[in-house]
Design an enzyme around this catalytic site. Structure first.
Site, PDB file in Angstrom:
ATOM      1  N   HIS A 293       0.771  -1.460   0.152  1.00 42.09           N
ATOM      2  CA  HIS A 293      -0.102  -0.078   0.369  1.00 42.09           C
ATOM      3  C   HIS A 293       0.547   0.943   0.130  1.00 42.09           C
ATOM      4  O   HIS A 293       0.180   2.070  -0.265  1.00 42.09           O
ATOM      5  CB  HIS A 293      -0.770  -0.094   1.100  1.00 42.09           C
ATOM      6  CG  HIS A 293      -2.096  -0.726   1.358  1.00 42.09           C
ATOM      7  ND1 HIS A 293      -3.218  -0.342   0.376  1.00 42.09           N
ATOM      8  CD2 HIS A 293      -2.477  -2.498   1.419  1.00 42.09           C
ATOM      9  CE1 HIS A 293      -3.748  -1.567   0.656  1.00 42.09           C
ATOM     10  NE2 HIS A 293      -3.544  -2.796   1.207  1.00 42.09           N
ATOM     11  N   LYS A 476      -8.471  13.977   4.429  1.00 45.06           N
ATOM     12  CA  LYS A 476      -7.330  12.780   4.462  1.00 45.06           C
ATOM     13  C   LYS A 476      -6.551  13.368   5.623  1.00 45.06           C
ATOM     14  O   LYS A 476      -6.972  14.019   6.763  1.00 45.06           O
ATOM     15  CB  LYS A 476      -6.319  12.366   2.849  1.00 45.06           C
ATOM     16  CG  LYS A 476      -5.410  14.113   2.732  1.00 45.06           C
ATOM     17  CD  LYS A 476      -5.234  14.251   1.713  1.00 45.06           C
ATOM     18  CE  LYS A 476      -6.214  14.068  -0.090  1.00 45.06           C
ATOM     19  NZ  LYS A 476      -6.465  12.550  -0.348  1.00 45.06           N
ATOM     20  N   ARG A 477      -5.840  11.868   6.019  1.00 45.28           N
ATOM     21  CA  ARG A 477      -5.181  12.058   6.910  1.00 45.28           C
ATOM     22  C   ARG A 477      -3.938  13.317   6.967  1.00 45.28           C
ATOM     23  O   ARG A 477      -3.190  12.879   5.477  1.00 45.28           O
ATOM     24  CB  ARG A 477      -4.522  10.948   7.314  1.00 45.28           C
ATOM     25  CG  ARG A 477      -5.200   9.050   7.507  1.00 45.28           C
ATOM     26  CD  ARG A 477      -5.443   9.325   8.980  1.00 45.28           C
ATOM     27  NE  ARG A 477      -4.743   9.808   9.923  1.00 45.28           N
ATOM     28  CZ  ARG A 477      -4.428   9.224  11.395  1.00 45.28           C
ATOM     29  NH1 ARG A 477      -4.716   7.630  11.666  1.00 45.28           N
ATOM     30  NH2 ARG A 477      -3.494   9.132  11.749  1.00 45.28           N
ATOM     31  N   LYS A 482       1.127  15.001   2.204  1.00 46.16           N
ATOM     32  CA  LYS A 482      -0.171  14.878   1.582  1.00 46.16           C
ATOM     33  C   LYS A 482      -0.440  16.552   0.857  1.00 46.16           C
ATOM     34  O   LYS A 482      -1.908  16.687   0.155  1.00 46.16           O
ATOM     35  CB  LYS A 482      -1.929  14.333   2.349  1.00 46.16           C
ATOM     36  CG  LYS A 482      -1.507  12.362   2.166  1.00 46.16           C
ATOM     37  CD  LYS A 482      -2.420  12.228   3.189  1.00 46.16           C
ATOM     38  CE  LYS A 482      -2.600  10.794   3.065  1.00 46.16           C
ATOM     39  NZ  LYS A 482      -3.557  10.183   2.047  1.00 46.16           N
ATOM     40  N   THR A 583      -7.668   7.021  -2.141  1.00 43.67           N
ATOM     41  CA  THR A 583      -9.852   6.700  -2.480  1.00 43.67           C
ATOM     42  C   THR A 583     -10.418   7.253  -2.613  1.00 43.67           C
ATOM     43  O   THR A 583     -11.589   7.632  -3.115  1.00 43.67           O
ATOM     44  CB  THR A 583      -9.841   5.310  -2.162  1.00 43.67           C
ATOM     45  OG1 THR A 583      -9.841   5.817  -0.284  1.00 43.67           O
ATOM     46  CG2 THR A 583      -9.251   4.093  -1.680  1.00 43.67           C
ATOM     47  N   LYS A 587     -13.614   8.618  -4.233  1.00 41.57           N
ATOM     48  CA  LYS A 587     -15.290   9.057  -4.216  1.00 41.57           C
ATOM     49  C   LYS A 587     -15.866  10.325  -4.021  1.00 41.57           C
ATOM     50  O   LYS A 587     -17.277  10.521  -4.477  1.00 41.57           O
ATOM     51  CB  LYS A 587     -15.273   8.931  -2.091  1.00 41.57           C
ATOM     52  CG  LYS A 587     -14.889   7.427  -1.867  1.00 41.57           C
ATOM     53  CD  LYS A 587     -14.720   8.422  -0.291  1.00 41.57           C
ATOM     54  CE  LYS A 587     -13.598   7.004   0.425  1.00 41.57           C
ATOM     55  NZ  LYS A 587     -13.293   7.247   1.740  1.00 41.57           N
TER      56      LYS A 587
HETATM   57  C1  LIG Z   1     -11.433   7.350   1.786  1.00 38.40           C
HETATM   58  C2  LIG Z   1     -11.032   7.963   3.368  1.00 38.40           C
HETATM   59  C3  LIG Z   1      -9.635   7.987   3.911  1.00 38.40           C
HETATM   60  C4  LIG Z   1      -8.675   7.909   2.497  1.00 38.40           C
HETATM   61  O1  LIG Z   1      -8.852   8.998   2.284  1.00 38.40           O
HETATM   62  P1  LIG Z   1      -7.402   9.484   1.082  1.00 38.40           P
HETATM   63  O2  LIG Z   1      -8.313  10.892   0.809  1.00 38.40           O
HETATM   64  O3  LIG Z   1      -7.433   8.889  -0.284  1.00 38.40           O
HETATM   65  O4  LIG Z   1      -6.111   9.543   1.479  1.00 38.40           O
HETATM   66  C5  LIG Z   1      -9.914   8.430   4.767  1.00 38.40           C
HETATM   67  N1  LIG Z   1     -10.774   8.816   5.444  1.00 38.40           N
HETATM   68  C6  LIG Z   1     -12.149   8.335   5.924  1.00 38.40           C
HETATM   69  C7  LIG Z   1     -12.482   8.635   6.855  1.00 38.40           C
HETATM   70  C8  LIG Z   1     -12.194   8.112   4.445  1.00 38.40           C
HETATM   71  O5  LIG Z   1     -13.637   8.209   4.234  1.00 38.40           O
END
Ligand SMILES: *Cc1c(COP(=O)(O)O)cnc(C)c1O
Length: 741
Positions: A293, A476-477, A482, A583, A587
């Protein structure tokens, strides 16, 4: 399930004087008791993961059972708004993308009828609750079980004992039902026993001390041994032949945390079933697969020999034997010494869990095309040279049931009208074409989702946003790669240009950040504080009616569902080569946000599918970054660009205060000085000018609302590829060789 029986039960419930939690438990228990659990048949796949970021299960499960609308109506008649269950805390047994992916995969497998079972740890506390106090993150324990866990079934009778050298613990399984065309389960093990408590107390306990590392090893072995022990016993009781294990079983290791399962498997075969080491390794090679990953070194676990030996001497022994075995194999095929070292299972007195996985796995996959190329060329280049057929790409996906149907029922209804049975066959989204009606309806829906988001933010945090503004989100985290810091700088650049009158016709915009920083990650915590300082200044500037900045507190799956449906612009700006896939980007695409991002991870495939003209790509590419390493000098870069310098200086010139914590100065130093890493090693300043321009271009384009809606429609229509239904079908066919039943 007998839907009528269930709905009648809900109709007959008397809600007077009972709490939200009690209603939640009554309805959930009734559904579970009426479900017809299918047993495993034939060949099935096992997914082992240290994280599952499941989120709220109530709405999702009622939707999966096809009763969400009816239950909503019944409750409405009783004077109960179904949204009250939003106060039931998310099951957050995961950190971020990796854990959410695992949850999406289970959802897609059940929906599509694939026998896939998840295995994990039933942590007492999930990912911490983030509270922002005076702009800083504070962590509070997340006691998710206090609301009950009605969708899980405890299987006490299937418990087993896990042995460590110093003590034993009992692993008690709880099956969380995963509902779809078939009912699968996520089996989470809880540790019981005198010394057991700590093993399943927290997700990722700190591992900076030796005690912490030992605890992580215990967690990983606990999960691995409980899972492998069960799979082998189940197989033996049915077929009574250990060597046919791989005919009926296939195991996917989600990242390196469950890699000890390989050693446990070999240990059981050799020491309990008296299989020779060679045959045991061959059996393992047919049974395991591994997903990588990330290429971040800190996530590629290496464990000291002496730590493993101390609590798991048999496992250390198996790993050493496996090391010798693999070295002999490589000598036979005349590998070079440096290649052998790079692939070594045991090196420098440490076990490399990634190399163990790569050596054994029949399939090793990356999670987006660019990422798979990077692991083939860099991380695992020697293995790729000698075992090229192992390496595959399976681009990630997200379940469109949660991330479109559930979070955006209005858009889903529009898609029903124009794209037919897309809910069952996601590729039909292609039929969502650009038409006057679709443009008009899409704009209406996006406006509605923005109002709902504004209401939600107001309710949850007491912050008012302008629901007619453009919503840019960076959720995101919190991690340097990032580049939330880059977004913060970009906002300041734009804000100062508005203040000085250089920028006049800026369309009002709301920037939403959301994300947690690991508790010990000080720089990330400093960035949160910095963002909140910026938000404070900008939001409290009475002369400013153009920009608003919101830091979404305690970003989790439930919050994500709201922000994603209500956003116009998806900020995906990782340093090229660093985000394996992402991901969140998928979304947002499904919900009709355009991507403003770098050529990284799945962004590349998103623009391939939806068209560059419908998204906003900027910044250094992987090739650019490779060339820059070693020559890039952020300080001279700043000297040439006074505007950037001005903005970056806000870290140290007293514009903002970190209350004497030293965070901001440390961030400043990380950008301008060579410390334990190169200055600005995530190329924040390098990409910043192009980023600001991109944000302004988006802002300009947005004014032509129809044209902008066309971009969104093209993104939605091409998002079918990013459904985890497609991803799971690929795993099932190419890796697991399992059928939908
Ligand atoms: C989808 C999701 C992530 C992953 O987000 P990235 O932008 O791909 O890092 C992290 N936390 C939550 C709550 C999510 O739904």
């Amino acid at each position: 399930m007998d839907k009528n029986k269930f709905l009648n039960y809900v109709k007959d419930l008397d809600f007077s004087g009972i709490s939200v939690t009690e209603i939640y438990n009554k309805i959930s228990n009734a559904a579970v008791s009426m479900l017809n659990l299918k047993r495993r048949e034939c060949r099935y796949a096992t997914y082992i993961s240290i994280e599952y970021l499941v989120g709220n299960v109530f709405y999702n499960n009622l939707m999966a059972l096809g009763v969400l609308e009816q239950v909503t109506e019944i409750l409405e008649k009783k004077g109960v708004n179904i949204n009250i269950f939003e106060e039931i805390e998310d099951a957050a047994l995961g950190n971020g993308g990796l854990g959410r992916l695992a949850a999406c995969f289970l959802d897609s497998a059940a929906a599509k009828g694939y026998p896939l079972y998840g295995y994990g740890i039933r942590y007492k506390y999930g990912l911490f609750k983030q509270v922002i106090e005076k702009g800083c993150q504070t962590e509070y324990p997340d006691d998710w079980q206090k609301y009950g866990d009605p969708w899980s079934i405890k299987k006490e009778e299937e418990s087993r004992t896990i042995h460590f050298k110093d003590y034993d613990v009992k692993a008690v399984p709880y099956d969380m039902l995963i509902i779809g065309k078939r009912i699968n389960a996520l089996r989470l093990f809880e540790a019981e026993g005198e010394k057991a408590k700590e093993i399943c107390e927290y997700l990722y306990p700190p591992d900076d001390t030796e005690q912490g590392k030992l605890l992580r090893i215990r967690q990983e072995y606990f999960l691995s041994a409980a899972t492998i022990g069960e799979l082998i016993d189940r197989h033996i009781s049915k077929y009574n032949n250990i060597l046919s294990f791989s005919k009926y079983n296939c195991i996917q290791l989600n990242d390196t945390h469950p890699v000890m399962a390989i050693a446990e498997f070999i240990r059981i075969l050799t020491s309990i079933y008296n299989i020779g080491f060679d045959d045991a390794v061959k059996a393992a090679k047919k049974s395991f697969n591994y997903t990588n990953h990330t290429i971040m070194p800190e996530a590629l676990e290496c464990w000291d020999y002496k730590l493993i030996e101390q609590i798991l001497p048999d496992i250390a022994n198996v790993l050493i034997k496996l090391h010798n075995y693999s070295q002999a194999e490589w000598n036979n095929i005349s590998c070079q010494k440096d290649e052998m070292n790079s692939m070594a299972i045991f090196y420098d007195n440490k076990f490399s869990m990634a190399n163990t996985a790569v050596y054994i796995a029949s399939s090793v996959n990356g999670v987006a095309e660019i990422h798979t190329e990077i692991i083939k060329k860099q991380l695992f280049s020697a293995a790729n040279k000698y075992y090229p057929s192992k390496f595959k790409n399976v681009t990630n996906g997200v379940t469109h049931r949660r991330w479109l149907q559930l979070c955006n029922k209005e858009l889903s209804a529009l898609l029903d009208d124009s794209a037919g049975k897309w809910r069952d066959n996601i590729h039909l989204l292609k039929n969502f074409i650009v038409s006057d009606n679709n443009i008009k309806e899409f704009k209406k829906i996006k406006a509605l989702k923005k109002r709902q988001l504004a209401d939600y933010i107001l309710k949850r945090q007491g912050i008012k946003i302008d629901s007619e503004s453009i919503v840019y989100c960076h959720i995101k985290r919190l991690h340097e790669y990032k580049r939330q810091l880059m977004t913060a700088f970009a906002i300041l650049c734009i804000y100062y240009d508005i203040k000085t009158g250089k920028l006049t016709d800026f369309y009002p915009s709301t920037f939403i950040f959301g994300g947690k920083a690991a508790a010990g990650y000080f720089r990330a915590k400093g960035i949160i504080k910095y963002i909140n300082e910026i938000a404070d200044m900008i939001n409290n500037d009475a002369a400013n009616d153009k920009i608003k900045v919101v830091f979404a507190e305690n970003y989790n799956v439930s919050y994500a569902e709201k922000i994603i449906a209500g956003s116009d612009v998806s900020l995906q700006v990782s340093t090229a080569g660093m985000e394996a896939s992402g991901t969140g980007n998928m979304k947002l695409m499904m919900n009709g946000a355009v991507t403003a991002g770098t050529m990284d991870g799945a962004n590349i495939e998103i623009v391939q599918k939806a068209g560059k003209q419908n998204n906003y790509i900027f910044g250094a590419t992987v090739e650019d970054i490779e060339k820059l390493v070693g020559t890039y000098c952020p300080v001279s870069f700043l000297e040439k660009n006074p505007k950037l310098k001005y903005v970056v200086n806000t870290l140290i010139d007293g514009t903002f205060s970190d209350k004497g914590k030293g965070w901001f100065e440390e961030i400043y130093n990380s950008l301008t000085k060579t410390i334990w890493h190169r200055a600005d090693n995530y190329f924040v300043l390098y990409d910043l000018p192009a980023y600001v321009e991109t944000l302004l271009k988006v802002n300009e384009d947005y004014k032509q609302k129809d044209k902008f809606a066309i971009k969104a429609i093209n993104n939605i229509a091409n998002s079918g590829y990013f459904s985890s239904d497609r991803t799971i079908a690929e795993y099932a066919k190419d890796i697991w060789k399992i059928d939908s039943v």
